[in-house]
Design a protein around this motif. Sequence first.
Motif, PDB file in Angstrom:
ATOM      1  N   TYR A   1      33.753  52.798  38.571  1.00 24.57           N
ATOM      2  CA  TYR A   1      34.381  53.748  39.479  1.00 24.57           C
ATOM      3  C   TYR A   1      35.638  54.397  38.906  1.00 24.57           C
ATOM      4  O   TYR A   1      36.266  55.210  39.550  1.00 24.57           O
ATOM      5  N   GLN A   2      36.041  54.015  37.678  1.00 28.26           N
ATOM      6  CA  GLN A   2      37.203  54.687  37.094  1.00 28.26           C
ATOM      7  C   GLN A   2      36.877  55.400  35.792  1.00 28.26           C
ATOM      8  O   GLN A   2      37.758  55.992  35.169  1.00 28.26           O
ATOM      9  N   VAL A   3      35.593  55.400  35.415  1.00 29.60           N
ATOM     10  CA  VAL A   3      35.202  56.031  34.159  1.00 29.60           C
ATOM     11  C   VAL A   3      35.571  57.519  34.119  1.00 29.60           C
ATOM     12  O   VAL A   3      36.131  58.006  33.140  1.00 29.60           O
TER      13      VAL A   3
ATOM     14  N   SER B   1      55.913  31.891  37.992  1.00 29.52           N
ATOM     15  CA  SER B   1      56.985  32.901  37.904  1.00 29.52           C
ATOM     16  C   SER B   1      56.393  34.298  37.678  1.00 29.52           C
ATOM     17  O   SER B   1      56.947  35.295  38.139  1.00 29.52           O
ATOM     18  N   ARG B   2      55.254  34.368  37.005  1.00 33.93           N
ATOM     19  CA  ARG B   2      54.627  35.685  36.788  1.00 33.93           C
ATOM     20  C   ARG B   2      54.018  36.225  38.082  1.00 33.93           C
ATOM     21  O   ARG B   2      53.961  37.425  38.301  1.00 33.93           O
ATOM     22  N   ALA B   3      53.539  35.330  38.936  1.00 32.59           N
ATOM     23  CA  ALA B   3      53.024  35.768  40.250  1.00 32.59           C
ATOM     24  C   ALA B   3      54.186  36.350  41.055  1.00 32.59           C
ATOM     25  O   ALA B   3      54.050  37.390  41.710  1.00 32.59           O
TER      26      ALA B   3
ATOM     27  N   ALA C   1      48.028  37.203  37.456  1.00 32.42           N
ATOM     28  CA  ALA C   1      49.190  38.059  37.726  1.00 32.42           C
ATOM     29  C   ALA C   1      49.430  39.002  36.558  1.00 32.42           C
ATOM     30  O   ALA C   1      50.530  39.509  36.372  1.00 32.42           O
ATOM     31  N   GLY C   2      48.394  39.233  35.752  1.00 34.84           N
ATOM     32  CA  GLY C   2      48.506  40.139  34.608  1.00 34.84           C
ATOM     33  C   GLY C   2      48.310  41.585  35.045  1.00 34.84           C
ATOM     34  O   GLY C   2      48.424  41.921  36.231  1.00 34.84           O
ATOM     35  N   GLY C   3      48.021  42.437  34.071  1.00 34.83           N
ATOM     36  CA  GLY C   3      47.896  43.864  34.345  1.00 34.83           C
ATOM     37  C   GLY C   3      46.871  44.168  35.422  1.00 34.83           C
ATOM     38  O   GLY C   3      47.151  44.925  36.367  1.00 34.83           O
TER      39      GLY C   3
ATOM     40  N   ILE D   1      35.518  40.201  35.889  1.00 37.54           N
ATOM     41  CA  ILE D   1      34.938  40.094  34.545  1.00 37.54           C
ATOM     42  C   ILE D   1      33.633  40.885  34.508  1.00 37.54           C
ATOM     43  O   ILE D   1      32.843  40.841  35.456  1.00 37.54           O
ATOM     44  N   MET D   2      33.457  41.622  33.418  1.00 35.04           N
ATOM     45  CA  MET D   2      32.275  42.497  33.355  1.00 35.04           C
ATOM     46  C   MET D   2      31.120  41.868  32.586  1.00 35.04           C
ATOM     47  O   MET D   2      29.966  42.102  32.894  1.00 35.04           O
ATOM     48  N   ILE D   3      31.453  41.144  31.515  1.00 36.55           N
ATOM     49  CA  ILE D   3      30.409  40.483  30.722  1.00 36.55           C
ATOM     50  C   ILE D   3      30.808  39.023  30.567  1.00 36.55           C
ATOM     51  O   ILE D   3      31.886  38.754  30.036  1.00 36.55           O
TER      52      ILE D   3
ATOM     53  N   ALA E   1      41.069  37.602  38.879  1.00 36.01           N
ATOM     54  CA  ALA E   1      41.596  38.600  37.938  1.00 36.01           C
ATOM     55  C   ALA E   1      42.194  37.898  36.721  1.00 36.01           C
ATOM     56  O   ALA E   1      43.145  38.380  36.117  1.00 36.01           O
ATOM     57  N   THR E   2      41.619  36.731  36.368  1.00 40.72           N
ATOM     58  CA  THR E   2      41.972  36.047  35.113  1.00 40.72           C
ATOM     59  C   THR E   2      40.773  36.195  34.166  1.00 40.72           C
ATOM     60  O   THR E   2      39.685  36.579  34.606  1.00 40.72           O
ATOM     61  N   PRO E   3      40.943  35.837  32.890  1.00 33.16           N
ATOM     62  CA  PRO E   3      39.778  35.898  31.989  1.00 33.16           C
ATOM     63  C   PRO E   3      38.838  34.708  32.144  1.00 33.16           C
ATOM     64  O   PRO E   3      37.846  34.626  31.422  1.00 33.16           O
TER      65      PRO E   3
END
Length: 285
Positions: free
Chosen positions: A268-270, A175-177, A148-150, A240-242, A212-214
């Motif tokens: 796609y956002q570069v 609560s963050r969700a 539920a982060g950025g 996660i990219m790497i 969408a977590t680390p």
Amino acid sequence: MTRHDSIRAITGTTRLFGCIASPTDHVRAPMIFNRIFAERNIDAVMVPVDIPAEQLSEGIKGLKKLGNFKGAAVTIPHKLNLAALCDELGPGARATAAVNAVRFADDDRLLGENFDGHGFVAGLLGENPTDLPPEHILRDKSILIFGAGGAARAIALSLAAQPISRVDVTNRTHSRAEEAVQLVHRLGGNTKVLAIQSNHIDFHAYDMVINATPLGLHENDEMPLDVNLLRIDCLVCDIIMIPERTRLITAAQRSGRPVHVGRYMLDYQVELIGEFIGAFEKNSG
Ligand code: NAP
């Protein structure tokens, strides 16, 4: 192309861009931007900038003092706190209270924007990891987001603008969700996005899950979910990219489920980030 070929010669006129994170070992933006600078003959360089979370404000003040530091991509753990330090936020950043790009304007103002959500949806539609025609990839789909982060907020907001059936958001801190969902309702006007407690999840109900977590950045991280609980046709996405093939992606592939990897969200956002931070301008000193 070798590692050295991908960096253009640095001179006294080279503009400096950063990728602000902490730690910086997982960031990919410098590789991508420096390759583009070389290909387009742009006199600029992007370097990783490691600012510890508790030093963010001081670190940004320092960067503002550098005459040739023009802007930066921003990632974990700074997206929310750096948004609060900006003088002006674009629509994507206002929507998520998070930034993934900042521009250091000449009048000393810091401008922020967030392109994550756009990048995720564009990457999914552009790469199409499903057997469906692109216009059906998201139509009437039930989607579960972990985190539920950025990044999670940006993705939820962008998905809410698509013809989905519903998006559920689950998070370690419930609560963050709930906060994330209220934000999406307020800004997107879409009530198909709901917060769900982890012990209430019906994994069989989803067409798509998104990590969408680390969790997955490190080899020994626990898995965000057990893929075997999902339907066999459920699309498993990691942002996660790497590593590109996280344990989640590998487990999903081994089990025969379709997958979508994290690199496309940034790929796609570069262009959008590069334009916003002014990185693709030529000869602007
Ligand atoms: P963030 O704002 O710090 O949010 C992290 C989220 O993950 C929070 O909801 C947090 O839960 C949860 N979390 C953190 N550690 C956890 C753990 N050990 N177990 C369960 N949940 C955990 O970070 P972000 O900016 O959203 O980024 C999240 C990940 O996405 C990062 O790994 C980043 O590298 C990746 N990312 C990729 C792209 C891309 O272009 N592919 C773009 C952005 C981000 P709590 O609320 O309980 O703390």
